[in-house]
Scaffold this active site. Structure first.
Site, PDB file in Angstrom:
ATOM      1  N   ASP A  82       0.808  -1.217   0.000  1.00  0.00           N
ATOM      2  CA  ASP A  82       0.000   0.000   0.000  1.00  0.00           C
ATOM      3  C   ASP A  82       0.841   1.267   0.000  1.00  0.00           C
ATOM      4  O   ASP A  82       2.067   1.220   0.157  1.00  0.00           O
ATOM      5  CB  ASP A  82      -0.996  -0.010   1.175  1.00  0.00           C
ATOM      6  N   ASN A 153      -7.585  -3.105  13.858  1.00  0.00           N
ATOM      7  CA  ASN A 153      -8.956  -3.356  13.393  1.00  0.00           C
ATOM      8  C   ASN A 153      -9.011  -4.554  12.438  1.00  0.00           C
ATOM      9  O   ASN A 153     -10.029  -4.798  11.807  1.00  0.00           O
ATOM     10  CB  ASN A 153      -9.506  -2.116  12.688  1.00  0.00           C
ATOM     11  N   HIS A 155      -7.195  -4.983   9.674  1.00  0.00           N
ATOM     12  CA  HIS A 155      -6.926  -4.745   8.244  1.00  0.00           C
ATOM     13  C   HIS A 155      -5.683  -5.492   7.772  1.00  0.00           C
ATOM     14  O   HIS A 155      -4.770  -5.763   8.546  1.00  0.00           O
ATOM     15  CB  HIS A 155      -6.865  -3.246   7.904  1.00  0.00           C
ATOM     16  N   GLU A 160      -9.759  -2.428   4.697  1.00  0.00           N
ATOM     17  CA  GLU A 160     -10.302  -2.071   6.007  1.00  0.00           C
ATOM     18  C   GLU A 160     -11.589  -2.847   6.295  1.00  0.00           C
ATOM     19  O   GLU A 160     -12.237  -3.346   5.363  1.00  0.00           O
ATOM     20  CB  GLU A 160     -10.606  -0.570   6.025  1.00  0.00           C
TER      21      GLU A 160
HETATM   22  P1  PGA Z   1       2.135  -1.948  12.640  1.00  0.00           P
HETATM   23  O1  PGA Z   1       1.025  -1.979  11.506  1.00  0.00           O
HETATM   24  O2  PGA Z   1       3.171  -2.932  12.248  1.00  0.00           O
HETATM   25  O3  PGA Z   1       2.667  -0.537  12.600  1.00  0.00           O
HETATM   26  O4  PGA Z   1       1.452  -2.308  13.920  1.00  0.00           O
HETATM   27  C1  PGA Z   1       0.502  -3.200  11.111  1.00  0.00           C
HETATM   28  C2  PGA Z   1      -0.552  -2.981  10.059  1.00  0.00           C
HETATM   29  O5  PGA Z   1      -1.313  -2.003  10.147  1.00  0.00           O
HETATM   30  O6  PGA Z   1      -0.624  -3.798   9.132  1.00  0.00           O
END
Ligand code: PGA
Length: 266
Positions: A82, A153, A155, A160
């Site tokens: 992304d 959450n 994702h 999302e």
């Molecule tokens: P993080 O993000 O490694 O910063 O916790 C994980 C994600 O959102 O996929």
């Protein structure tokens, strides 16, 4: 429960290590192995890569292996999950910059083999750009490995939680999306101020993620314990996008540290 264990949950392999450092080492080992075997088998390895705090140690580990002389990225092709939209690639907050800092500038990956969605594409051309990204992955013979993190959450990439059917979600292509409130709240860590968080992003689709020949999900720390348990033990639901991995369970390996595995039960 033993601090190091490998179990099967909902058809997926789950590897638990005592801490994030050890879990990241397992993830780096599997990436290095897949690079070596794919290069041997078909002359190149195609990797889907992730950003965020979690994979930083993985990239440091891969860069160290490269410096030690054991691992080359000459025949590796990468596709990142992304990118914020809109954003300039040279913006230090872009995922292109992140990848440059943590991996691309530290290994021998040829620049034209490292693909990150382009946050500068005019909006009228975004669909063309994202469709092209999917065609490039296909033309490269698909992803040998997709590395994933999980948001609080649930994702994966910036796919999302959303109110649509599982059938629609698993067919979702790479596209422009609005970020979920929890994702925006977590991004304050990077952007410094809620008002500065870029609210949209380009994300690889669930379809491309699930098509990878191997999927490595790395999650560490106590903040991920609840969502990891929901994704692995709960129903397949678009409310928890990572639960969609259960639909291709035998291709998924979850690598967790003990705090992230705390709510899985035995
Ligand atoms: P993080 O993000 O490694 O910063 O916790 C994980 C994600 O959102 O996929």
């Amino acid at each position: 429960m033993p601090a190091e264990r490998t179990v099967q949950i909902s058809g997926s392999t789950v590897i638990v290590r005592p801490n994030a450092e050890a879990a990241s080492r397992v993830a780096a080992d599997s990436i290095a192995e897949i690079v070596e075997s794919a290069v041997k088998a078909r002359g190149k390895a195609v990797l889907g890569l992730a950003t965020g705090a979690t994979p930083e140690v993985v990239y440091a580990n891969l860069a160290a292996r490269h410096r030690a002389g054991g691992l080359s990225f000459q025949k590796v092709v990468t596709y990142n999950l992304d990118e914020y939209y809109p954003i300039q690639p040279i913006d230090p907050l872009s995922y292109r910059s992140y990848m440059h800092r943590h991996l691309f500038s530290r290994v021998d990956l040829p620049a034209n083999q490292a693909h990150v969605l382009d946050g500068t594409v005019p909006e009228a051309f975004v669909r063309e750009h994202t469709a092209e990204f999917d065609r490039w992955i296909e033309a490269d013979g698909g992803l040998d490995l997709q590395l994933l993190g999980i948001g609080r959450n649930g994702h994966i990439g910036f796919n999302e939680p959303a109110e649509w059917s599982v059938a629609e979600a698993v067919a979702a292509p790479t596209r422009l999306v609005e970020l979920h409130p929890v994702t925006r709240a977590d991004a304050v860590r990077e952007f410094g101020d809620a008002a500065k968080v870029i609210p949209r992003a380009l994300t690889m689709g669930v379809k491309q993620i699930l098509s990878a020949r191997a999927i490595v999900m790395l999650a560490t720390g106590p903040r991920k314990a609840s969502i990891v348990a929901q994704a692995l033990r709960g129903p397949v639901t678009t409310a928890v996008p990572a639960s969609l991995l259960q639909t291709v369970a035998d291709r998924v390996v979850w690598i967790l540290d003990e705090p992230a595995a705390a709510e899985l039960g035995s």
